[in-house]
Design an enzyme around this catalytic site. Structure first.
Site, short mmCIF file in Angstrom:
data_model
loop_
_atom_site.label_atom_id
_atom_site.label_comp_id
_atom_site.label_asym_id
_atom_site.label_seq_id
_atom_site.Cartn_x
_atom_site.Cartn_y
_atom_site.Cartn_z
N SER A 24 -90.17 78.88 37.53
CA SER A 24 -88.83 79.58 37.49
C SER A 24 -88.03 78.55 38.41
O SER A 24 -88.56 77.79 39.07
CB SER A 24 -88.98 81.14 38.32
N TYR A 41 -92.16 85.97 44.90
CA TYR A 41 -91.80 85.48 43.44
C TYR A 41 -91.65 83.95 43.57
O TYR A 41 -92.18 83.26 42.74
CB TYR A 41 -90.83 86.15 42.82
#
Length: 248
Positions: free
Chosen positions: A131, A144
C-alpha cells in the site's frame, strides 16, 4: 500479455483488487486458483479455495494438496488484506494483531509453503500487494500502514532469497482504489471528491491525476510484473496511486 498455460495463484480473490487480478489473469489465458475466506458469487471463472491465509495449518494443508497436483506454479499474487482503523492509543490489541496476522502473516504462510516449489522449478514470479500507506504515514492507520511496511520488507527479503533460483519478487503499492475497503472510509456523499482534493487537516495530499484508481488498474501492474515483459525486474516496489505520495 499472454499467460496461456500458466498456473497462477491469487489470494484475496473474493473481491477487490484480488478479484480483479484473478479475472485479468483468466482473460490473459492463465489457469487461476483464487483463495479467500469466502466467495459470495454462485460461479467464478476461476477455481476457488476457501482458506484463511492467517491460519498457518490451513494454508499448509491447502497448498500442499494443490502443489501435489501440479508440476509448476508460475505466479503467486499475495493480495489478501484487511483494514482496521483507529488512533494508535485507542486501537484494540485484537485489531492490531489481526491486521498483522492477515496482512503480514498471510503472505508469510504462503511464502513458507511455496518457496521450495519455486526453487525446484527455478523460475516464476511473486507479486505482493502492499500500500502507499507503507510509504506515507496516515492518521488513524498505524496498524494498516505498519503491517504493509512490514509486508513490503518481507516480500523483498523473500525476493533476495529466491533471486539465485531465477524467481522474481516484486511489490505493488496501490493508493486509494475503488474497492469495498476504500468505501468503508467514505462517510459522506462527496467523500470520493474529498479524497481526490485531499485533507489538509490530516496532512493527506490529494490525487494529482484527479481520480480514484480502479481495481483493474492495479491488476494491470500486477500482471505486468508477473509477465515475461518484466523478466529483469525484481525487488522493486511500484506505487500505483495517481501521484498522491508525490513519489515518496
Amino acid at each position: 500479455m499472454d499467460f496461456s498455460g500458466k498456473n497462477v495463484w491469487v489470494t484475496g480473490a473474493g473481491k477487490g483488487i484480488g478479484y480483479a487480478t484473478a479475472l485479468a489473469f483468466v482473460e490473459a489465458g492463465a489457469k487461476v486458483t483464487g483463495f479467500d475466506q469466502a466467495f459470495t458469487q454462485e460461479q467464478y471463472p476461476f477455481a476457488t479455495e476457501v482458506m484463511d491465509v492467517a491460519d498457518a495449518a490451513q494454508v499448509a494443508q491447502v497448498c500442499q494438496r494443490l502443489l501435489a497436483e501440479t508440476e509448476r506454479l508460475d505466479a503467486l499474487v499475495n493480495a489478501a488484506g484487511i483494514l482496521r482503523m483507529g488512533a494508535t492509543d485507542q486501537l484494540s490489541k485484537e485489531d492490531w494483531q489481526q491486521t498483522f496476522a492477515v496482512n503480514v502473516g498471510g503472505a508469510f504462510n504462503l511464502f513458507q509453503q511455496t518457496m521450495n516449489q519455486f526453487r525446484r522449478q527455478r523460475g516464476g514470479a511473486i507479486v505482493t500487494v502492499a500500500s502507499d500507506a507503507a510509504h506515507t504515514p496516515r492518521i488513524g492507520m498505524s496498524a494498516y500502514g505498519a503491517s504493509k511496511a512490514a509486508l513490503k520488507s518481507l516480500a523483498l527479503s523473500v525476493g533476495l532469497e529466491l533471486a539465485g533460483s531465477g524467481v522474481r519478487c516484486n511489490v505493488v503499492s496501490p493508493g486509494s482504489t475503488d474497492t469495498d475497503m476504500q468505501r468503508t472510509l467514505w462517510v459522506s456523499d462527496d467523500a470520493e471528491e474529498q479524497r481526490i482534493r485531499g485533507f489538509g487537516e490530516q496532512f493527506k495530499l490529494g490525487i494529482p491525476l484527479g481520480k480514484i484508481a480502479r481495481p483493474q488498474e492495479i491488476a494491470n501492474t500486477i500482471l505486468f510484473l508477473a509477465s515475461d515483459l518484466a523478466s529483469h525486474i525484481t525487488l522493486q516496489d511500484i506505487v500505483v496511486d495517481g501521484g498522491s505520495t508525490l513519489g515518496a
